[in-house]
Design a protein around this motif. Structure first.
Motif, mmCIF file in Angstrom:
data_model
loop_
_atom_site.group_PDB
_atom_site.id
_atom_site.type_symbol
_atom_site.label_atom_id
_atom_site.label_comp_id
_atom_site.label_asym_id
_atom_site.label_seq_id
_atom_site.Cartn_x
_atom_site.Cartn_y
_atom_site.Cartn_z
ATOM 1 N N ALA A 193 6.629 52.512 -18.256
ATOM 2 C CA ALA A 193 7.738 52.542 -17.921
ATOM 3 C C ALA A 193 7.739 52.776 -15.971
ATOM 4 O O ALA A 193 8.753 51.899 -15.245
ATOM 5 N N GLN A 194 6.224 52.975 -16.162
ATOM 6 C CA GLN A 194 5.929 53.040 -14.142
ATOM 7 C C GLN A 194 5.774 51.163 -13.829
ATOM 8 O O GLN A 194 5.828 51.018 -13.121
ATOM 9 N N VAL A 195 4.602 50.854 -14.623
ATOM 10 C CA VAL A 195 3.804 49.960 -14.613
ATOM 11 C C VAL A 195 4.943 47.946 -14.993
ATOM 12 O O VAL A 195 4.824 47.601 -13.822
ATOM 13 N N LEU A 196 5.334 48.243 -15.936
ATOM 14 C CA LEU A 196 6.448 46.951 -16.460
ATOM 15 C C LEU A 196 7.538 46.736 -15.347
ATOM 16 O O LEU A 196 7.079 45.775 -15.810
ATOM 17 N N PRO A 197 8.015 47.721 -14.553
ATOM 18 C CA PRO A 197 8.749 46.927 -13.559
ATOM 19 C C PRO A 197 8.238 46.004 -12.414
ATOM 20 O O PRO A 197 8.985 45.297 -12.203
ATOM 21 N N ASN A 198 7.107 45.992 -12.351
ATOM 22 C CA ASN A 198 6.601 44.820 -11.923
ATOM 23 C C ASN A 198 6.544 43.685 -12.444
ATOM 24 O O ASN A 198 5.971 42.936 -11.500
ATOM 25 N N PHE A 199 6.262 43.241 -13.446
ATOM 26 C CA PHE A 199 7.028 42.024 -13.984
ATOM 27 C C PHE A 199 8.012 41.831 -14.191
ATOM 28 O O PHE A 199 8.731 42.418 -15.889
ATOM 29 N N PRO A 200 8.792 42.027 -14.106
ATOM 30 C CA PRO A 200 9.905 41.586 -14.441
ATOM 31 C C PRO A 200 10.959 40.265 -15.685
ATOM 32 O O PRO A 200 12.090 40.218 -15.958
ATOM 33 N N MET A 201 9.207 39.975 -15.337
ATOM 34 C CA MET A 201 9.563 38.714 -16.672
ATOM 35 C C MET A 201 8.676 38.478 -17.298
ATOM 36 O O MET A 201 7.248 38.594 -17.033
ATOM 37 N N SER A 202 9.468 38.939 -19.073
ATOM 38 C CA SER A 202 8.045 39.213 -19.950
ATOM 39 C C SER A 202 8.230 38.458 -21.104
ATOM 40 O O SER A 202 9.685 38.590 -21.045
ATOM 41 N N GLN A 203 8.024 38.267 -22.053
ATOM 42 C CA GLN A 203 8.524 37.066 -23.525
ATOM 43 C C GLN A 203 7.399 37.559 -24.448
ATOM 44 O O GLN A 203 7.273 36.355 -24.896
ATOM 45 N N HIS A 204 6.662 39.120 -25.027
ATOM 46 C CA HIS A 204 6.053 38.941 -25.956
ATOM 47 C C HIS A 204 6.830 38.269 -26.919
ATOM 48 O O HIS A 204 8.343 38.242 -27.737
#
Length: 146
Positions: free
Chosen positions: A66-77
């Motif tokens: 929750a702390q680090v992933l907002p730094n990556f607004p685009m992801s598509q696993h």
């Protein structure tokens, strides 16, 4: 349950586990932490160290995500190539993952990187369905595009 992977019950279990792994991807990509709680048991152990992340009890790993992933607004696993073995109320799974992620550049545009690897999981059938009790992420490769 029969160990025969072609029984209806075995097929239902495999599909439910595949759905769980896809739900994980959706939760991560949408940053829906409540949805992520439906993927893991509360005391799961998660290890993302192969990709530079953390390992530990699920609540600590969830807080880190929750702390680090907002730094990556685009992801598509995405997950593919499912290898699932069910024995009663326990299962193991190994699935390929592909994960393009992007960060905005200060000058505009997006800096992209692509990650591939494997999710190696232990799972438990609970009253709410299949849940991951242990996850090991094995990063196989990364490609950074500035």
């Amino acid at each position: 349950m029969s160990s025969d992977a072609t029984t209806l019950a075995a097929i239902v279990d495999r599909l439910a586990i595949q759905d769980l792994l896809v739900r994980y991807c959706r939760a991560i990509d949408t940053k829906d932490w409540d949805l992520l709680d439906t993927v893991f048991v509360p005391d799961a152990h998660v290890d993302y160290t192969s990709s530079g992340g953390v390992k530990g009890p699920y609540p600590e790993v969830r807080a880190w995500l929750a702390q680090v992933l907002p730094n990556f607004p685009m992801s598509q696993h995405s997950v593919t190539n499912f290898e699932i073995a069910v024995t009663g109320d326990r299962a193991t799974s190994r699935a390929y993952f592909y994960n393009p992620m992007g960060r905005p550049k200060p000058e505009g545009g997006v800096s992209l990187f692509f990650v591939g690897g494997y999710y190696v999981d232990e799972l438990l059938r609970t009253k709410d369905g299949w849940r991951i009790t242990q996850r090991l992420e094995q990063q196989a490769w990364v490609d950074v595009r500035p």
